[in-house]
Design a protein around this motif. Structure first.
Motif, PDB file in Angstrom:
ATOM      1  N   UNK A  47     -18.705  66.309 -39.209  1.00  0.00           N
ATOM      2  CA  UNK A  47     -19.938  65.535 -39.142  1.00  0.00           C
ATOM      3  C   UNK A  47     -21.084  66.208 -39.850  1.00  0.00           C
ATOM      4  N   UNK A  48     -22.285  65.775 -39.488  1.00  0.00           N
ATOM      5  CA  UNK A  48     -23.505  66.268 -40.126  1.00  0.00           C
ATOM      6  C   UNK A  48     -24.545  66.543 -39.047  1.00  0.00           C
ATOM      7  N   UNK A  49     -25.192  67.685 -39.149  1.00  0.00           N
ATOM      8  CA  UNK A  49     -26.309  68.054 -38.272  1.00  0.00           C
ATOM      9  C   UNK A  49     -27.560  68.150 -39.135  1.00  0.00           C
ATOM     10  N   UNK A  50     -28.636  67.552 -38.668  1.00  0.00           N
ATOM     11  CA  UNK A  50     -29.923  67.737 -39.338  1.00  0.00           C
ATOM     12  C   UNK A  50     -30.751  68.718 -38.518  1.00  0.00           C
ATOM     13  N   UNK A 512     -23.403  70.179 -43.120  1.00  0.00           N
ATOM     14  CA  UNK A 512     -22.142  69.448 -42.993  1.00  0.00           C
ATOM     15  C   UNK A 512     -21.088  70.386 -42.405  1.00  0.00           C
ATOM     16  N   UNK A 513     -20.311  69.905 -41.476  1.00  0.00           N
ATOM     17  CA  UNK A 513     -19.276  70.726 -40.856  1.00  0.00           C
ATOM     18  C   UNK A 513     -17.979  69.933 -40.769  1.00  0.00           C
ATOM     19  N   UNK A 514     -16.875  70.659 -40.668  1.00  0.00           N
ATOM     20  CA  UNK A 514     -15.564  70.028 -40.545  1.00  0.00           C
ATOM     21  C   UNK A 514     -14.639  70.922 -39.728  1.00  0.00           C
ATOM     22  N   UNK A 572     -20.760  62.208 -36.404  1.00  0.00           N
ATOM     23  CA  UNK A 572     -19.717  62.950 -35.696  1.00  0.00           C
ATOM     24  C   UNK A 572     -18.427  62.136 -35.712  1.00  0.00           C
ATOM     25  N   UNK A 573     -17.349  62.796 -36.102  1.00  0.00           N
ATOM     26  CA  UNK A 573     -16.058  62.115 -36.159  1.00  0.00           C
ATOM     27  C   UNK A 573     -14.966  63.052 -35.682  1.00  0.00           C
ATOM     28  N   UNK A 574     -13.922  62.454 -35.077  1.00  0.00           N
ATOM     29  CA  UNK A 574     -12.658  63.140 -34.904  1.00  0.00           C
ATOM     30  C   UNK A 574     -11.643  62.442 -35.802  1.00  0.00           C
ATOM     31  N   UNK A 575     -10.393  62.856 -35.733  1.00  0.00           N
ATOM     32  CA  UNK A 575      -9.396  62.286 -36.643  1.00  0.00           C
ATOM     33  C   UNK A 575      -9.251  60.783 -36.448  1.00  0.00           C
ATOM     34  N   UNK A 585     -16.447  59.688 -31.214  1.00  0.00           N
ATOM     35  CA  UNK A 585     -16.341  60.483 -29.983  1.00  0.00           C
ATOM     36  C   UNK A 585     -17.706  60.717 -29.340  1.00  0.00           C
ATOM     37  N   UNK A 586     -17.703  60.781 -28.025  1.00  0.00           N
ATOM     38  CA  UNK A 586     -18.939  61.014 -27.267  1.00  0.00           C
ATOM     39  C   UNK A 586     -19.049  62.504 -26.945  1.00  0.00           C
TER      40      UNK A 586
END
Length: 706
Positions: A47-50, A512-514, A572-575, A585-586
């Motif tokens: 996802x991405x964090x600002x 950005x993270x993964x 935010x994402x999961x697979x 996802x929450x």
């Protein structure tokens, strides 16, 4: 400001402190295989964090956004009509990673494990066995291969006599040849020749010219006559005819290099990295009183040169000289003990080298083994790419830029054991015992006792939310160039300039993270906004709600670069959600931070509570006292501050070493003089960070107009 933060304490607060590296062995799984980049692992997120950064003190963006010609820009930012300052993503990433290592107990990624400090020798004569020698040949690294020794004791000749024989000061240089028509007389355990009529140019005797700055004072003639001021002598030695092969063992050579590294010559070389050291650099030696030229010496380097004259302690036999020690002057330098920096930190804290077994910080930010060697001794690529990418922090507006004149800020000095080595309550206020005992501040001294003292930990700078109270801003408020024009010589090579944007400026960046687990994401969020982790440890004094931040950009010792932050997860994402279109996802910020807290050891949580909660708290350290050991008292806010008080107190470093001064007796031996009790930097967990000041008593840097 909390109670116990040093209010009312006299003295100063050093700009940096240290956060402890966890001592205990980490739990199983602390180092483990990272998630990899091939696929989005189950239970991991992308996802991405600002992150929004608010400058609480001016933000110094030195040499980032201004071109070489002093005008904007190096590049334009989207959304702005003209050039504006920005914080590069690489700079932000470095600051966040450093903080994450402290928060998560990660490895010491930027750490020179082979470092060992060098110290100036005490003013004692060379012990028996030392002799002059000339390097006849050296290998490509400057290690001697062949040497000629001077088997007889050195004769010291006054510079005036040498000038007469060599055609003036220009002819007096290391390696110059002279002939002595006399052996001199013994003065304070050395042979000394002063009569110019007994010195001739040319011959088999070589001259060693060294720095003259230790010859400042006056002393009385051995016959009780008038006091002599500022005389300068050079050691001379008669070369033997035999050229011997030289054997310099690795440990002897490494000790010499460690001693050289902390010299002023090497500091100057590091300021001019393009300078070629394959040939000798000749340095003028001037009289410390009147500045007249005395001669020329070879600058200290991490190598020796053909025809260079040095002091050696050596053994000979079968046409070979086995070198046991090397020095560039009779009062030279020595390495601090035998232990390198890697022996002074827990072994598990050393930088990760196996890309399949990484610490929490390296699993997120990546790892590069710069020392890795394969089975044949060749370098191998053993790096791991990180799981985060930092964008540039762009400004919320076109902020006004101010040019700053900055006082000298030298390289870190880990050899200063008063600050860098762990506190030892048994050594506080004591001095070393014994005529030749090194001061307690030195690595390898009596202060190490039965076990090697550890390094204090990770360096952190005190943060400030009231920059107007910091000494630098108080001193330069009415005259921004005060340090350049009034306090230091304008020719001082350590002076620098930078550009800053004001406190209150707002910058925003996207990260950005993964493939991060919930705990990994929580640790990243805490490093971006330390308040998420530390606000639970507030002491609540005076009903305050403390603020926590981090430091970015340059000039942090002066009070620049304090920012508070706010993070927002904007994607935010999961697979399943990323590839199958299922629900997002929450996972909230608090849930991720809680997951990170659950992974922390008890020792790490104690470090958060007792150390980081103070170090990252704005103005926990009284801002008006935060300065390097000052030359004078630091007045309370609202009272005038003379900028000369902010000159460095060299006396402080001398009088807190845990050593003593020594003077030579006319009839031989040494007499112990003043003692300088060992004074240590308070722990980050101490109730007060303040130290007692030692005002400057001598050797003040010259001020313009004096």
């Amino acid at each position: 400001m909390s109670d116990g933060a040093g209010v009312g304490q006299s003295g100063f607060v050093n700009p940096y402190t240290f956060v402890q590296v966890p001592k205990g062995e980490p739990e199983p799984g602390w180092r483990k295989e990272p998630a990899g980049h091939g696929q989005l692992v189950e239970g991991c997120y992308s996802g991405v964090v600002e992150v929004t950064l608010t400058a609480r003190s001016p933000l110094l963006l030195r040499q980032v956004y201004a071109g070489d010609d002093g005008v904007f820009p190096r590049r334009l930012l989207p959304g702005f009509e003209g050039p504006v300052p920005y914080l590069p993503g690489s700079s932000l990433a470095g600051a966040v990673r450093s903080l994450h290592e402290a928060i998560a107990g990660g490895c010491l990624r930027v750490f020179d494990g082979d470092f060992r400090p060098g110290y100036r020798d005490q003013v004692h004569g060379r012990t028996p066995g030392w002799r002059l020698a000339r390097v006849e040949e050296a290998d490509e690294d400057g290690r001697p291969l062949r040497m000629r020794l001077c088997p007889q004791p050195a004769v010291w000749v006054e510079s005036a006599a040498l000038h007469g024989a060599l055609g003036g000061a220009e002819g007096l240089r290391t390696g110059a040849r002279v002939t002595l028509l006399g052996s001199g007389k013994e003065v304070l355990k050395r042979l000394q020749l002063e009569d110019p009529a007994l010195v001739r140019g040319g011959g088999d005797r070589v001259v060693l010219v060294t720095d003259a700055r230790t010859r400042r004072g006056t002393r009385r003639n051995p016959d009780g006559g008038a006091r002599l001021r500022g005389r300068y002598f050079c050691a001379t030695g008669e070369l033997e005819d035999t050229v011997r092969g030289a054997v310099v063992p690795d440990d002897v050579w490494e000790t010499f290099l460690d001693a050289v590294d902390d010299t002023d010559d090497m500091r100057r070389l590091r300021q001019q990295p393009d300078q070629d050291d394959s040939k000798p650099c000749w340095v003028d030696v001037s009289h410390p009183g009147d500045g007249k030229l005395l001669g020329r010496r070879i600058a200290a380097r991490r190598r020796l040169y053909e025809d260079q004259v040095v002091w050696v302690r050596a053994e000979t036999g079968d046409g070979t000289v086995w070198v046991r020690d090397i020095a560039l002057a009779v009062v030279w330098r020595h390495a601090g003990g035998v232990d390198k920096a890697r022996q002074r930190v827990p072994e598990h804290a050393l930088a990760c080298t196996d890309p399949g077994q990484l610490c929490p910080s390296c699993r997120i930010f990546g790892s590069a083994d710069t020392e890795g060697k394969g089975p044949k001794g060749r370098a191998e690529q053993r790096a791991y790419r990180g799981h985060v990418r930092f964008g540039d922090a762009v400004p919320g507006a076109a902020y006004e830029v101010k040019r700053e004149w900055l006082p000298p800020m030298g390289a870190p000095k880990p050899g200063a054991g008063q600050f860098y080595l762990n506190r030892d309550q048994g050594s506080e206020g004591k001095t070393a015992v014994g005529e030749n005992a090194p001061p307690l501040r030195e690595w390898g001294s009596e202060g190490d006792g039965k076990s090697t003292r550890r390094l204090r930990g990770r360096k952190q700078y005190w943060l400030t939310g009231t920059p107007g109270e910091r000494p630098y801003f108080r001193a330069s408020a009415d005259k921004p160039s005060v340090f350049h024009e009034d306090v230091y010589k304008p020719t001082n090579q350590m002076l620098s300039q930078g550009e800053s944007v004001p406190a209150g400026s707002v910058f925003a960046a996207r990260v950005h993270f993964e493939n991060l687990s919930d705990a990994d994401l929580g640790g990243l969020l805490c490093a971006l906004d330390p308040a998420l982790l530390l606000r639970d440890y507030a002491d609540g004094s005076a009903g305050e709600r403390p603020e926590y931040g981090l430091a970015v950009g340059g000039g942090r010792p002066l009070g620049f670069g304090t920012v508070t932050s706010k993070v927002t997860v904007i994607a935010l994402h999961d697979a399943a959600s990323r590839y199958l279109g299922e629900a997002v996802p929450l996972l909230g910020v608090e849930e991720a931070v809680d997951a990170f807290r659950r992974t922390a050891s008890r020792e790490l949580k104690d470090i958060w509570k007792r150390q980081l909660a103070k170090v990252l708290r704005l103005d926990w350290a009284p801002p008006h006292q935060v300065w390097y050991p000052p030359a004078g008292p630091l007045p309370e806010p609202g009272r005038p501050l003379d900028p000369s008080a902010l000159l460095p107190s060299f006396t402080f470093w001398k009088e807190t070493t845990g050593g003593a001064s020594w003077t030579e007796k006319p009839d031989g031996g040494w007499k112990k003089g003043a003692e300088f009790p060992y004074q240590q930097l308070p722990s980050a967990a101490a109730p007060s960070p303040a130290m007692n000041a030692v005002p400057q008593k001598q050797n003040k840097p010259e001020r313009k107009g004096r």
